[in-house]
Design an enzyme around this catalytic site. Structure first.
Site, PDB file in Angstrom:
ATOM      1  N   ASP A 126      -2.370   1.085   5.459  1.00  0.00           N
ATOM      2  CA  ASP A 126      -2.682   1.827   6.687  1.00  0.00           C
ATOM      3  C   ASP A 126      -4.042   1.427   7.271  1.00  0.00           C
ATOM      4  O   ASP A 126      -4.718   2.239   7.879  1.00  0.00           O
ATOM      5  CB  ASP A 126      -2.647   3.353   6.441  1.00  0.00           C
ATOM      6  CG  ASP A 126      -1.385   3.762   5.705  1.00  0.00           C
ATOM      7  OD1 ASP A 126      -0.303   3.407   6.195  1.00  0.00           O
ATOM      8  OD2 ASP A 126      -1.474   4.382   4.632  1.00  0.00           O
ATOM      9  N   LYS A 159      -3.207  -2.973  10.671  1.00  0.00           N
ATOM     10  CA  LYS A 159      -3.003  -4.423  10.814  1.00  0.00           C
ATOM     11  C   LYS A 159      -2.646  -4.798  12.251  1.00  0.00           C
ATOM     12  O   LYS A 159      -2.863  -5.921  12.686  1.00  0.00           O
ATOM     13  CB  LYS A 159      -1.898  -4.902   9.868  1.00  0.00           C
ATOM     14  CG  LYS A 159      -2.279  -4.773   8.414  1.00  0.00           C
ATOM     15  CD  LYS A 159      -1.224  -5.440   7.534  1.00  0.00           C
ATOM     16  CE  LYS A 159      -1.238  -4.828   6.158  1.00  0.00           C
ATOM     17  NZ  LYS A 159      -0.336  -3.674   6.015  1.00  0.00           N
ATOM     18  N   GLY A 209       4.905   1.487   7.456  1.00  0.00           N
ATOM     19  CA  GLY A 209       5.034   2.203   8.711  1.00  0.00           C
ATOM     20  C   GLY A 209       3.953   1.753   9.644  1.00  0.00           C
ATOM     21  O   GLY A 209       2.776   1.858   9.317  1.00  0.00           O
ATOM     22  N   HIS A 210       4.327   1.135  10.758  1.00  0.00           N
ATOM     23  CA  HIS A 210       3.283   0.887  11.746  1.00  0.00           C
ATOM     24  C   HIS A 210       3.726   1.382  13.106  1.00  0.00           C
ATOM     25  O   HIS A 210       4.881   1.291  13.480  1.00  0.00           O
ATOM     26  CB  HIS A 210       2.804  -0.563  11.792  1.00  0.00           C
ATOM     27  CG  HIS A 210       3.832  -1.581  11.521  1.00  0.00           C
ATOM     28  ND1 HIS A 210       3.892  -2.282  10.341  1.00  0.00           N
ATOM     29  CD2 HIS A 210       4.852  -2.012  12.276  1.00  0.00           C
ATOM     30  CE1 HIS A 210       4.911  -3.083  10.381  1.00  0.00           C
ATOM     31  NE2 HIS A 210       5.517  -2.958  11.538  1.00  0.00           N
ATOM     32  N   GLN A 247       2.171  -2.818   2.944  1.00  0.00           N
ATOM     33  CA  GLN A 247       1.255  -2.192   1.984  1.00  0.00           C
ATOM     34  C   GLN A 247      -0.063  -2.973   1.919  1.00  0.00           C
ATOM     35  O   GLN A 247      -0.466  -3.521   2.923  1.00  0.00           O
ATOM     36  CB  GLN A 247       1.887  -2.036   0.588  1.00  0.00           C
ATOM     37  CG  GLN A 247       3.044  -1.044   0.568  1.00  0.00           C
ATOM     38  CD  GLN A 247       4.300  -1.637   1.171  1.00  0.00           C
ATOM     39  OE1 GLN A 247       4.719  -2.731   0.819  1.00  0.00           O
ATOM     40  NE2 GLN A 247       4.913  -0.932   2.090  1.00  0.00           N
TER      41      GLN A 247
END
Ligand code: IMP
Length: 431
Positions: free
Chosen positions: A13, A16, A40-41, A223
């Site tokens: 998190d 990126k 999750g982005h 990750q």
């Protein structure tokens, strides 16, 4: 060439997306090489907000070929849910390629993820419950299902039978659950096969050829370093290789092809799930970072644990990944603090550790040794060069660079795409 690898330098998190935005339209291929829909982005384009879990971020960029590499575990239901959502919103998803050798997450992997976590009780990992660990366990145990198996119903049935043989005993006799039905599982997996077929490709070949042709290929880790199966805070990690080495094995390119490795790092630290976290804050300051930074998980909605910047971890991430560039994100979240502590080393029962302890008990007992940097109050979201920043913010970054073992090539100063300070070009030939 060039091949650019992008990794998280902390526990995930890190944002990126800031780095991918900077690379922008110069990227031809975006490869996801590890993990699955545990990631999750959130990508904001104009007024539209997209939450992606499985698909590589490149799916939203016109002209980019998004690739799901062989190192990924694919939940096919989730793949089509995400694709259908994008199609309904007018996104062209027709370029997506999926490795024939990627492994499949079946319903029984999700079931096992949840029951084993429950069974572990106090020792639980705090997984996302998406079946990631059990799918990778099957891969390593050589009882996994690969994408290519979906196109041969006879082989698929044999493999599902083989995989469920022991699991059904476990589910019934140890976990007191119903056995998984083999026919129903095979039917579920076959249901999407025809739709999937045109996307399936020999992605190692495609990617090597793209590099031969001089295309820019971005390998984007799910990750992060401290969640890597080998180099993270084992066992409180994910089950894949989230460090730069994973880009090579998870996509089928050789290590000599990689030109640059970008590490993304927050100006402070967060973590979701269980496991050690030396700079974690349990006071008002932790609450402040949580609220100001909006630190809630995209995949599970969980509040993230928050703490100060840890340069021991930054140095470790620089070393393990061979970082060439660091992108510091969310510097703006620290605006308005009197002092900003930075962890420079650990104290473990009276012994100073300047580098990550090799022994996990030492890391569990590590207390941070802080250096306090003076804070700043000015709104920094409009800064587009380092010189636009208040002197104390500049000094904070200079100290991070000194401590982290890698040059800072960009700094995020706000949530919007353009709220970033570019310092060095992120696409460059190997030094
Ligand atoms: P799993 O990947 O679902 O097996 O979860 C293992 C650990 O990795 C848990 O602590 C999760 O919270 C963490 N994790 C997995 N994916 C992410 C991510 O994208 N960001 C942050 N933590 C993650």
């Amino acid at each position: 060439m060039p091949a650019v690898v992008l990794v998280g330098a902390q526990w995930g998190d890190e944002g990126k997306g800031k780095a991918t935005d900077l690379l922008g339209s110069r990227v031809d291929y975006v490869v996801k090489f590890n993990g699955g829909n545990n990631a999750g982005h959130t990508v904001v384009i104009g007024d539209e907000k997209y939450a992606l879990h499985l698909l590589p971020s490149g799916i939203l960029s016109p002209g980019v070929v998004p690739v799901i590499g062989n190192g990924v575990v694919v939940d096919i239901d989730v793949l089509f849910e995400e694709l259908d959502d994008l199609i309904a919103r007018g996104v062209d998803v027709s370029r997506l390629l999926v490795s024939s050798q990627a492994h499949v997450i079946a319903g029984y992997h999700r079931t096992l993820d949840k029951v084993t976590e429950r069974f572990l009780g106090k020792r639980r990992i705090g997984t996302t419950g998406r079946g990631i660990g059990p799918a990778y366990a099957d891969k390593i145990n050589r009882v996994g299902i690969r994408i290519a198996d979906l196109f041969d119903p006879k082989i698929l049935r044999e493999k599902v039978e083989g995989s469920l043989d022991q699991k059904n005993h476990l589910l019934v006799k140890v976990y007191n659950r119903r056995a998984v039905d083999i026919d129903a599982t095979v039917d579920e997996l076959l249901a999407h096969a025809e739709r999937l077929r045109p996307m399936v490709a020999n992605t190692p070949l495609v990617l090597n050829q793209a590099l031969d042709e001089g295309k820019n290929v971005l390998f984007e880790a799910g990750q992060a370093t401290m969640l890597d199966i080998d180099h993270g805070t084992y066992p409180f990690v994910t089950s894949s290789s989230a460090t730069a080495g994973g880009a090579v094995t998870g996509s089928g390119i050789g290590p000599t092809r990689v030109d640059s490795v970008i590490g993304v790092i927050k100006a402070y630290t967060t973590r979701v799930g269980e496991g050690p976290f030396p700079t974690e804050l349990f006071d008002d300051m932790g609450e402040y970072l949580l609220k100001t930074g909006g630190e809630y998980g995209v995949t599970t909605g969980r509040a993230r644990r928050c703490g100060w910047y840890d340069s021991v971890i930054a140095r470790y991430a620089s070393r393990i990944n061979g970082l060439t560039d660091l992108v510091v994100t969310k510097l703006d979240v620290l605006t308005g603090l009197e002092k900003v502590p930075v962890c420079v080393a650990y104290d473990v029962d009276g012994t100073r550790y300047d580098e990550m302890p090799d022994d996990q008990s030492a890391f569990h007992h590590a207390t941070p040794i802080y250096e306090e940097m003076p804070g700043w109050w000015e709104d920094i979201s409009g800064a587009r060069t380092i010189e636009d920043l208040p002197a104390n913010a500049q000094a904070y970054l200079a100290r991070l660079e000194e401590l982290s073992g890698c040059r800072i090539s960009a700094v995020g100063v706000g949530p919007r795409r353009d709220e970033i300070i570019p310092v060095h070009d992120l696409i460059h030939a190997r030094a």
